[in-house]
Design a protein around this motif. Sequence first.
Motif, PDB file in Angstrom:
ATOM      1  N   GLU A   1       0.849  -1.186   0.000  1.00  0.00           N
ATOM      2  CA  GLU A   1       0.000   0.000   0.000  1.00  0.00           C
ATOM      3  C   GLU A   1       0.882   1.233   0.000  1.00  0.00           C
ATOM      4  OE1 GLU A   1      -2.606   1.552  -0.517  1.00  0.00           O
ATOM      5  OE2 GLU A   1      -4.092  -0.011  -0.533  1.00  0.00           O
ATOM      6  N   PHE A   2       0.253   2.398  -0.179  1.00  0.00           N
ATOM      7  CA  PHE A   2       0.964   3.662  -0.259  1.00  0.00           C
ATOM      8  C   PHE A   2       0.116   4.725   0.410  1.00  0.00           C
ATOM      9  CE2 PHE A   2       2.725   7.480  -1.983  1.00  0.00           C
ATOM     10  CZ  PHE A   2       4.025   7.177  -2.353  1.00  0.00           C
ATOM     11  N   ILE A   3       0.731   5.498   1.306  1.00  0.00           N
ATOM     12  CA  ILE A   3       0.057   6.666   1.873  1.00  0.00           C
ATOM     13  C   ILE A   3       0.965   7.873   1.718  1.00  0.00           C
ATOM     14  CG2 ILE A   3      -1.407   5.420   3.486  1.00  0.00           C
ATOM     15  CD1 ILE A   3       0.514   6.074   5.717  1.00  0.00           C
ATOM     16  N   MET A   4       0.334   9.031   1.651  1.00  0.00           N
ATOM     17  CA  MET A   4       1.076  10.270   1.464  1.00  0.00           C
ATOM     18  C   MET A   4       1.329  10.945   2.802  1.00  0.00           C
ATOM     19  SD  MET A   4      -0.873  11.770  -1.878  1.00  0.00           S
ATOM     20  CE  MET A   4      -2.506  11.447  -1.225  1.00  0.00           C
ATOM     21  N   LYS A   5       2.472  11.584   2.905  1.00  0.00           N
ATOM     22  CA  LYS A   5       2.752  12.437   4.056  1.00  0.00           C
ATOM     23  C   LYS A   5       2.149  13.795   3.772  1.00  0.00           C
ATOM     24  CE  LYS A   5       7.194  10.444   5.416  1.00  0.00           C
ATOM     25  NZ  LYS A   5       8.627  10.708   5.464  1.00  0.00           N
ATOM     26  N   PRO A   6       1.621  14.477   4.757  1.00  0.00           N
ATOM     27  CA  PRO A   6       1.445  14.005   6.123  1.00  0.00           C
ATOM     28  C   PRO A   6       0.252  13.051   6.219  1.00  0.00           C
ATOM     29  CG  PRO A   6       0.548  16.205   5.920  1.00  0.00           C
ATOM     30  CD  PRO A   6       1.150  15.852   4.585  1.00  0.00           C
ATOM     31  N   PHE A   7       0.292  12.195   7.227  1.00  0.00           N
ATOM     32  CA  PHE A   7      -0.776  11.229   7.455  1.00  0.00           C
ATOM     33  C   PHE A   7      -1.274  11.391   8.879  1.00  0.00           C
ATOM     34  CE2 PHE A   7       3.265   9.352   8.513  1.00  0.00           C
ATOM     35  CZ  PHE A   7       3.043   8.803   9.760  1.00  0.00           C
ATOM     36  N   ASP A   8      -2.410  10.783   9.171  1.00  0.00           N
ATOM     37  CA  ASP A   8      -2.926  10.811  10.536  1.00  0.00           C
ATOM     38  C   ASP A   8      -3.330   9.402  10.942  1.00  0.00           C
ATOM     39  OD1 ASP A   8      -5.432  10.303   9.394  1.00  0.00           O
ATOM     40  OD2 ASP A   8      -6.104  12.379   9.591  1.00  0.00           O
ATOM     41  N   ALA A   9      -3.828   9.259  12.146  1.00  0.00           N
ATOM     42  CA  ALA A   9      -4.175   7.942  12.683  1.00  0.00           C
ATOM     43  C   ALA A   9      -5.259   7.269  11.851  1.00  0.00           C
ATOM     44  CB  ALA A   9      -4.614   8.072  14.136  1.00  0.00           C
ATOM     45  N   ASP A  10      -6.247   8.027  11.389  1.00  0.00           N
ATOM     46  CA  ASP A  10      -7.330   7.437  10.602  1.00  0.00           C
ATOM     47  C   ASP A  10      -6.814   6.856   9.286  1.00  0.00           C
ATOM     48  OD1 ASP A  10      -9.205   8.075  12.543  1.00  0.00           O
ATOM     49  OD2 ASP A  10      -9.793   9.949  11.570  1.00  0.00           O
ATOM     50  N   ILE A  11      -5.950   7.584   8.608  1.00  0.00           N
ATOM     51  CA  ILE A  11      -5.388   7.113   7.335  1.00  0.00           C
ATOM     52  C   ILE A  11      -4.574   5.848   7.562  1.00  0.00           C
ATOM     53  CG2 ILE A  11      -3.711   7.647   5.520  1.00  0.00           C
ATOM     54  CD1 ILE A  11      -4.640  10.609   5.797  1.00  0.00           C
ATOM     55  N   LEU A  12      -3.705   5.879   8.552  1.00  0.00           N
ATOM     56  CA  LEU A  12      -2.850   4.721   8.817  1.00  0.00           C
ATOM     57  C   LEU A  12      -3.686   3.509   9.224  1.00  0.00           C
ATOM     58  CD1 LEU A  12       0.093   4.053   8.611  1.00  0.00           C
ATOM     59  CD2 LEU A  12       0.399   4.802  10.962  1.00  0.00           C
ATOM     60  N   GLU A  13      -4.666   3.716  10.061  1.00  0.00           N
ATOM     61  CA  GLU A  13      -5.528   2.613  10.487  1.00  0.00           C
ATOM     62  C   GLU A  13      -6.281   2.023   9.288  1.00  0.00           C
ATOM     63  OE1 GLU A  13      -8.990   1.538  13.762  1.00  0.00           O
ATOM     64  OE2 GLU A  13      -8.240   3.594  13.632  1.00  0.00           O
ATOM     65  N   SER A  14      -6.771   2.873   8.395  1.00  0.00           N
ATOM     66  CA  SER A  14      -7.523   2.360   7.239  1.00  0.00           C
ATOM     67  C   SER A  14      -6.606   1.576   6.297  1.00  0.00           C
ATOM     68  CB  SER A  14      -8.231   3.486   6.488  1.00  0.00           C
ATOM     69  OG  SER A  14      -7.323   4.297   5.784  1.00  0.00           O
ATOM     70  N   LYS A  15      -5.380   2.014   6.104  1.00  0.00           N
ATOM     71  CA  LYS A  15      -4.447   1.271   5.248  1.00  0.00           C
ATOM     72  C   LYS A  15      -4.051  -0.056   5.885  1.00  0.00           C
ATOM     73  CE  LYS A  15      -4.264   4.039   1.801  1.00  0.00           C
ATOM     74  NZ  LYS A  15      -4.758   3.676   0.474  1.00  0.00           N
ATOM     75  N   PHE A  16      -3.849  -0.063   7.201  1.00  0.00           N
ATOM     76  CA  PHE A  16      -3.554  -1.319   7.885  1.00  0.00           C
ATOM     77  C   PHE A  16      -4.719  -2.297   7.748  1.00  0.00           C
ATOM     78  CE2 PHE A  16       0.172  -1.077  11.050  1.00  0.00           C
ATOM     79  CZ  PHE A  16       0.946  -0.384  10.144  1.00  0.00           C
ATOM     80  N   ALA A  17      -5.938  -1.779   7.806  1.00  0.00           N
ATOM     81  CA  ALA A  17      -7.119  -2.630   7.625  1.00  0.00           C
ATOM     82  C   ALA A  17      -7.180  -3.169   6.193  1.00  0.00           C
ATOM     83  CB  ALA A  17      -8.388  -1.859   7.965  1.00  0.00           C
TER      84      ALA A  17
END
Length: 121
Positions: free
Chosen positions: A100-116
Amino acid sequence: MKTCLIVDDSRVVRKVASRIVRDLGFVVSEAAEGAEALQMCRQAMPDAVILDWNMPVMNGIDFVKALRREEGGKSPRVVFCSIENDAEHIQEALRSGADEFIMKPFDADILESKFAEVGLI
């Protein structure tokens, strides 16, 4: 308990990500660049890796390629976390072995959704 390795040359990013991931129930370790992270994976393969792109010594692309060649290295879920967010960079990260890929800056909701999304939670 699941484990997560956070690989980023920014101490601040590592600390923020560590707090979020600990709150999700993971045991966290940190590395400042890819070569250090690869050595840590050889000692104990994590369940998850949050990975920066641009780092000294070994960048994120080289790390994920090397990780995937290691014994057990196909099992960790790798989430790239970078300011390099154009379609070409995202595709390169995924082709290189990221999940997966997330953009900086990130927050807890984004990280939690990608982990899910990648089945970590």
